[in-house]
Design an enzyme around this catalytic site. Structure first.
Site, PDB file in Angstrom:
ATOM      1  N   ASN A 131       0.881  -1.168   0.000  1.00 16.19           N
ATOM      2  CA  ASN A 131       0.000   0.000   0.000  1.00 16.19           C
ATOM      3  C   ASN A 131       0.918   1.217   0.000  1.00 16.19           C
ATOM      4  O   ASN A 131       1.476   1.574   1.025  1.00 16.19           O
ATOM      5  CB  ASN A 131      -0.889  -0.035   1.254  1.00 16.19           C
ATOM      6  CG  ASN A 131      -1.688   1.248   1.425  1.00 16.19           C
ATOM      7  OD1 ASN A 131      -1.821   2.039   0.486  1.00 16.19           O
ATOM      8  ND2 ASN A 131      -2.218   1.472   2.625  1.00 16.19           N
ATOM      9  N   LYS A 175       0.255   4.262  -0.364  1.00 24.41           N
ATOM     10  CA  LYS A 175      -0.335   5.490   0.198  1.00 24.41           C
ATOM     11  C   LYS A 175      -0.054   6.679  -0.735  1.00 24.41           C
ATOM     12  O   LYS A 175      -0.040   6.495  -1.946  1.00 24.41           O
ATOM     13  CB  LYS A 175       0.178   5.724   1.623  1.00 24.41           C
ATOM     14  CG  LYS A 175       0.028   4.455   2.486  1.00 24.41           C
ATOM     15  CD  LYS A 175       0.187   4.695   3.936  1.00 24.41           C
ATOM     16  CE  LYS A 175       0.023   3.363   4.679  1.00 24.41           C
ATOM     17  NZ  LYS A 175      -0.024   3.495   6.110  1.00 24.41           N
ATOM     18  N   HIS A 218      -9.522   1.649   4.377  1.00 27.20           N
ATOM     19  CA  HIS A 218      -8.265   1.785   5.116  1.00 27.20           C
ATOM     20  C   HIS A 218      -8.481   2.727   6.305  1.00 27.20           C
ATOM     21  O   HIS A 218      -9.239   3.700   6.200  1.00 27.20           O
ATOM     22  CB  HIS A 218      -7.161   2.320   4.202  1.00 27.20           C
ATOM     23  CG  HIS A 218      -5.821   2.240   4.849  1.00 27.20           C
ATOM     24  ND1 HIS A 218      -5.371   3.214   5.709  1.00 27.20           N
ATOM     25  CD2 HIS A 218      -4.868   1.287   4.809  1.00 27.20           C
ATOM     26  CE1 HIS A 218      -4.169   2.856   6.164  1.00 27.20           C
ATOM     27  NE2 HIS A 218      -3.843   1.691   5.629  1.00 27.20           N
ATOM     28  N   GLU A 243      -6.792   5.047   7.454  1.00 32.32           N
ATOM     29  CA  GLU A 243      -6.513   6.465   7.195  1.00 32.32           C
ATOM     30  C   GLU A 243      -7.711   7.135   6.528  1.00 32.32           C
ATOM     31  O   GLU A 243      -7.984   8.312   6.757  1.00 32.32           O
ATOM     32  CB  GLU A 243      -5.235   6.604   6.341  1.00 32.32           C
ATOM     33  CG  GLU A 243      -3.995   6.398   7.203  1.00 32.32           C
ATOM     34  CD  GLU A 243      -2.831   5.746   6.488  1.00 32.32           C
ATOM     35  OE1 GLU A 243      -2.785   5.755   5.251  1.00 32.32           O
ATOM     36  OE2 GLU A 243      -1.953   5.198   7.193  1.00 32.32           O
ATOM     37  N   GLU A 292      -5.878  -4.704  10.294  1.00 34.58           N
ATOM     38  CA  GLU A 292      -4.852  -3.703  10.574  1.00 34.58           C
ATOM     39  C   GLU A 292      -5.181  -2.948  11.858  1.00 34.58           C
ATOM     40  O   GLU A 292      -5.980  -2.004  11.840  1.00 34.58           O
ATOM     41  CB  GLU A 292      -4.755  -2.703   9.414  1.00 34.58           C
ATOM     42  CG  GLU A 292      -4.353  -3.329   8.102  1.00 34.58           C
ATOM     43  CD  GLU A 292      -3.659  -2.320   7.188  1.00 34.58           C
ATOM     44  OE1 GLU A 292      -2.575  -2.645   6.698  1.00 34.58           O
ATOM     45  OE2 GLU A 292      -4.191  -1.219   6.983  1.00 34.58           O
ATOM     46  N   GLY A 295       2.158   2.344  10.692  1.00 37.51           N
ATOM     47  CA  GLY A 295       3.153   3.407  10.544  1.00 37.51           C
ATOM     48  C   GLY A 295       3.804   3.818  11.852  1.00 37.51           C
ATOM     49  O   GLY A 295       4.479   4.841  11.926  1.00 37.51           O
ATOM     50  N   SER A 332       2.977  -2.068  10.348  1.00 33.85           N
ATOM     51  CA  SER A 332       4.418  -2.173  10.613  1.00 33.85           C
ATOM     52  C   SER A 332       4.976  -3.567  10.326  1.00 33.85           C
ATOM     53  O   SER A 332       5.902  -4.015  11.001  1.00 33.85           O
ATOM     54  CB  SER A 332       4.744  -1.728  12.045  1.00 33.85           C
ATOM     55  OG  SER A 332       4.371  -0.374  12.232  1.00 33.85           O
ATOM     56  N   GLY A 362       2.667  -1.151   4.255  1.00 32.81           N
ATOM     57  CA  GLY A 362       2.791   0.262   3.920  1.00 32.81           C
ATOM     58  C   GLY A 362       4.245   0.635   3.696  1.00 32.81           C
ATOM     59  O   GLY A 362       4.813   0.391   2.623  1.00 32.81           O
ATOM     60  N   GLY A 363       4.878   1.185   4.718  1.00 25.15           N
ATOM     61  CA  GLY A 363       6.250   1.707   4.626  1.00 25.15           C
ATOM     62  C   GLY A 363       7.223   0.765   3.922  1.00 25.15           C
ATOM     63  O   GLY A 363       7.980   1.191   3.028  1.00 25.15           O
TER      64      GLY A 363
HETATM   65  P1  PGA Z   1       2.601   0.308   7.609  1.00 20.43           P
HETATM   66  O1  PGA Z   1       1.163   0.549   6.928  1.00 20.43           O
HETATM   67  O2  PGA Z   1       3.105  -1.015   7.076  1.00 20.43           O
HETATM   68  O3  PGA Z   1       3.432   1.476   7.170  1.00 20.43           O
HETATM   69  O4  PGA Z   1       2.368   0.263   9.075  1.00 20.43           O
HETATM   70  C1  PGA Z   1       0.284  -0.507   6.713  1.00 20.43           C
HETATM   71  C2  PGA Z   1      -0.979   0.027   6.082  1.00 20.43           C
HETATM   72  O5  PGA Z   1      -1.392   1.136   6.440  1.00 20.43           O
HETATM   73  O6  PGA Z   1      -1.590  -0.629   5.219  1.00 20.43           O
END
Ligand code: PGA
Length: 256
Positions: free
Chosen positions: A13, A15, A98, A100, A170, A176, A216, A237-238
């Protein structure tokens, strides 16, 4: 529960990251690293990168997804993108709900349900996100909350359509933040989601459902997480922004 009944999926993802040139570079780096993946590999990218990603992944085993879609087919929704528009481009997956979007853009369980149905009707595969906030976990309502989010998101989704739904658990406190859920915590909630699917649909649907963990997940912790009996891959994500790290996670899912 038999893990072999379902497909492990590692989805990135991105983002709101990467311009078109950066997207192309990252995909070109990634392609050889994941070419022999034993799991499904998906990258969910910003709308502006979809065309670039579709062209760059052509002929490879990397599938492309969007990060959201609107629930109407078309109309006066300035700034929005419909599921049909994505399907017409050749996009295969879309992330819905998601955290966010729930936190910053007023997404509710009801709009998540509307978007899920619109995406499925357009022929897209949905990566449906659910998860509790830290406060919910501290108040001991994770179980009820995640079950409720799952049930509302899937309201009026048929058992046949469910085959195109992947659920991503999640925990919001892990996204994050560098704070990963322990493998046991991740498995516990993924297993609870599976039980919810069994209650609403049946055991066959529950056994076949791909349930990912996200929050994470990285090159160092992926192996333990994806080895859990009810964790069928991850939403990353990251770590999906670095080809090497993402490919290590893909390999972990291949082995898990
Ligand atoms: P993250 O994000 O791996 O950076 O924690 C995961 C996500 O929001 O899908």
């Amino acid at each position: 529960m038999n893990k072999n009944l379902r497909k492990a999926i590692i989805a990135g993802n991105w983002k709101m990251n990467k311009n078109r040139a950066e997207a192309k570079t990252l995909i070109e780096e990634l392609k050889p690293l994941v070419a022999n993946a034993g799991c499904e590999v998906v990258i969910c990218v910003p709308f502006t990168n979809l065309e670039t990603a579709l062209a760059a992944t052509e002929g490879s085993n990397i599938k492309v997804g969007a990060e959201n879609c609107h629930f109407a087919k078309s109309g006066a929704y300035t700034g929005e993108i419909s599921a049909d528009m994505l399907a017409e481009m050749g996009v295969e997956y879309v992330v819905i709900g998601h955290s966010e979007r729930r936190q910053y853009f007023g997404e509710t369980d009801t709009t998540v349900n509307l978007r899920t149905k619109a995406a499925l009707e357009a022929g897209l595969k949905v990566i449906l996100c659910v998860g509790e906030m830290l406060e919910d976990r501290e108040n001991n309502i994770t179980e009820e909350l995640v079950a409720l989010q799952t049930k509302i998101a899937l309201k009026d989704v048929t058992k046949e359509q469910l085959k195109n739904v992947i659920i991503a658990y999640e925990p919001v406190w892990a996204i994050g933040t560098g704070k990963t859920a322990t493998a046991q915590q991740a498995n516990e909630v993924c297993s609870l989601i599976r039980a919810t699917i069994e209650k609403v649909y049946d055991k066959e649907a529950a056994d076949a459902m791909t349930i990912q963990y996200g929050g994470s997940m990285n090159a160092a912790n992926a192996e333990e997480l994806v080895a859990q009996p009810d964790v069928d891959g991850g939403l990353i994500g990251g770590a999906s922004l670095k080809a090497e790290d993402f490919s290590i996670i893909v390999k972990a899912a291949t082995n898990g």
